[in-house]
Write an enzyme that holds these catalytic residues in place. Structure first.
Site, PDB file in Angstrom:
ATOM      1  N   GLY A  22      25.150   2.516 -33.081  1.00 46.76           N
ATOM      2  CA  GLY A  22      24.653   3.520 -32.133  1.00 46.76           C
ATOM      3  C   GLY A  22      25.145   3.246 -30.723  1.00 46.76           C
ATOM      4  O   GLY A  22      25.346   4.178 -29.929  1.00 46.76           O
ATOM      5  N   ALA A  23      25.331   1.964 -30.409  1.00 47.26           N
ATOM      6  CA  ALA A  23      25.771   1.621 -29.056  1.00 47.26           C
ATOM      7  C   ALA A  23      27.168   2.188 -28.774  1.00 47.26           C
ATOM      8  O   ALA A  23      27.503   2.500 -27.628  1.00 47.26           O
ATOM      9  CB  ALA A  23      25.755   0.112 -28.872  1.00 47.26           C
ATOM     10  N   GLY A  39       0.831  -1.204   0.000  1.00 48.80           N
ATOM     11  CA  GLY A  39       0.000   0.000   0.000  1.00 48.80           C
ATOM     12  C   GLY A  39       0.862   1.248   0.000  1.00 48.80           C
ATOM     13  O   GLY A  39       1.803   1.386  -0.784  1.00 48.80           O
ATOM     14  N   GLY A  40       0.556   2.160   0.905  1.00 45.12           N
ATOM     15  CA  GLY A  40       1.254   3.444   0.971  1.00 45.12           C
ATOM     16  C   GLY A  40       2.740   3.313   1.222  1.00 45.12           C
ATOM     17  O   GLY A  40       3.502   4.233   0.920  1.00 45.12           O
TER      18      GLY A  40
END
Ligand code: HXC
Length: 510
Positions: free
Chosen positions: A404-405, A169-170
């Site tokens: 591109g790498a 939850g929170g």
């Protein structure tokens, strides 16, 4: 006076018991330590100073006025890790399941404010059942204020979250906005909604472990940066991590005494790269032979293993290592690897930790799976992160740097300060086979011609020299000299000052 002192001691003893011995025993029975035991392990002995141990909730609904526990489910304060200040809060599962009330949130906020004002790391230990259900909306307000502070502190002080029990939850969103999340195997899990809600909404049947256990988050989702066997291991490793981190974005990187000669030559590196360009080798070997004493703190080691990210030291000072791993998918860049490395590069740039990049990358991974999954934007994240980083950047190309790498992996063109290549480097627009099949498509049926074309392409382009002739590579270095070359380069770059144009903030492709 004696009475008052005894009263104080009695109140302290009561507060230290949290939800009581029965619940402490239950905590131990699940293989978990209590909040205070965790803090004691994390911090230097006797250095913990606790704040707000007498704070109590103010809820009067559901008979809560009769159920108060000093401390209200979270232990907060500050202490030291190997002498350096850190702020800490640890959820106490023995008090209302560590759930967050209005006052519980205020205790965390106080610590967050102090950490930010005094520029020191903050570590949160989570073991909690979310919002204090009896408090309802007051708990939601508390979460919101904690989240806001997480964002304000982001990039100013390191924020670390350690998940050591339920985190639902929170409770999940505060860790999600911190720099690192670590989990403990089998006893911790994180999810927004638990298995029961999942069953109701989607009709899926899953266990808590399958939905959000450490095994899921450290591998598949990449929410967790690493999973540890138990509480003790996790906390001792957090001490090790803190040693690598600067206290804030204006503090220098920590310097540790090192007995490893920065001038150390490693002849074995001359034979690390195999003669056959398609044969893998282990990039960890290079990393461990370059960093001080081989000490490397890896981040996200179980996720996107085709790229390695982590902290090491050179001449006692922290550097970040980002390295393609030829042993996994030939070190290709895919969406996961790009996102993993981009986030790490950005963390390091926030905190002025120099970047050391080892490159052996055949390109981006082709295929519908990757393209539909947004490879273009994920790859762009890494390109963006390296380009905007103003810290000293040293790059070593060990073998392939294709397409591109090549540009992405901290090349000269996007701000690499020192770019070295080993003699085995192949810096090219693509591999010989692919290139020849395109340029000499008409000869494809003629094996002899294709072999000749391939050989001449390899001779001309699969080397560091075409790039070196253009100054894209500063120097072709002997592998054995990599450590001292890197050490000298970082020394030379120690006073680098660089500012990008003013902007409110950038717009990294999320
Ligand atoms: C108040 C809580 C609590 C909560 C647990 N407890 N969660 N009290 N508020 N959220 C109490 C239990 O009553 C119990 O009290 C003790 O903590 C231990 O809980 P158990 O259930 O006995 O432990 P366990 O079986 O280990 O289960 C742990 C758990 C479960 C999985 C966390 O307690 C649970 O599901 N809790 C509720 C989770 C939840 O729905 N939270 C609200 C989420 S909504 P005693 O007295 O018996 O020791 C939310 C919204 C915020 O967080 C959104 C903000 C953005």
């Amino acid at each position: 006076m004696q009475d008052i002192i005894e009263q104080l001691e009695a109140r302290r003893d009561e507060a230290r018991l949290g939800g009581g011995q029965r619940r402490i025993d239950a905590q131990h029975g699940r293989g978990k330590l209590t909040a205070r035991e965790r803090i004691d392990l994390l911090l230097d002995e006797t250095s913990f100073e606790e704040f707000d141990m007498f704070v109590q909730h103010r809820c009067t609904d559901f008979g809560m006025e009769t159920q108060t526990t000093p401390g209200d489910g979270v232990v907060t304060g500050w202490g030291t890790v190997n002498g350096r200040t850190v702020y800490v809060f640890a959820k106490d599962f023995t008090v209302f399941g560590g759930s967050l009330s209005e006052t519980h949130a205020q205790k965390i906020m106080k610590i967050q404010d102090m950490a930010l004002r005094n520029r020191a790391p903050i570590i949160g230990i989570f073991d909690a059942g979310g919002a204090r259900i009896q408090e309802g909306v007051a708990a939601l307000g508390g979460y919101g204020e904690v989240f806001y502070r997480n964002v304000m502190a982001s990039g100013v002080i390191p924020q670390i979250s350690v998940i050591m029990g339920p985190c639902a939850g929170g409770d999940v969103y505060s860790p999600a906005m911190t720099d690192f999340i670590f989990m403990v195997k089998d006893t911790s899990y994180m999810f927004v909604t638990g298995p029961d809600v999942v069953k109701t909404v989607t009709n899926e049947t899953v266990t808590a472990e399958e939905l959000g256990g450490a095994s899921v988050h450290a591998t598949k989702s990449s929410i967790a940066d690493k999973a540890y066997e138990n509480d003790v291991e996790a906390l001792l490793q957090m001490r090790r991590l803190v040693d690598f981190l600067p206290s804030s974005n204006i503090a220098p990187v920590p310097e540790m005494p090192s007995f490893d000669d920065p001038g150390r030559v490693e002849p074995s590196l001359d034979t690390l790269v195999p003669d056959n360009p398609n044969q893998p080798y282990d990039m960890y070997e290079l990393i461990s032979k370059v960093v001080d004493e081989g000490d490397f703190f890896e981040i996200q080691e179980a996720h996107a293993k085709n790229i390695i990210t982590g902290f090491g030291r050179v001449e006692g000072k922290t550097v970040d290592v980002i390295a393609n791993q030829p042993m996994v998918l030939a070190g290709v860049l895919d969406s996961d690897a790009s996102r993993k490395a981009a986030r790490f590069v950005r963390f390091c740039d926030c905190f002025e930790i120099p970047l050391l990049t080892f490159v052996d990358v055949p390109g981006f991974l082709p295929g519908t799976d990757q393209e539909y999954g947004g490879l273009i934007k994920h790859g762009a994240k890494l390109l963006f992160a390296y380009s905007e980083a103003t810290v000293p950047k040293v790059t070593v190309i060990t073998r392939k740097a294709y397409g591109g790498a090549y540009d992405v992996m901290s090349s000269k063109h996007i701000g690499g300060d020192i770019n070295y290549a080993w003699p085995s480097a192949e810096i090219a627009v693509m591999g010989a086979k692919g290139a020849v099949e395109i340029i000499f498509r008409k000869d494809i049926g003629d094996a002899e011609k294709i072999a000749a074309h391939t050989e001449s392409y390899e001779d001309r382009f699969c080397s560091p020299f075409v790039a070196a002739e253009r100054g894209y590579i500063d120097e072709v270095i002997l592998p054995r000299n990599t450590r001292w070359r890197i050490a000298r380069a970082f020394n030379m770059l120690a006073n680098k000052t660089m500012e990008n144009p003013w902007k409110k903030h950038d717009n990294i492709p999320l």
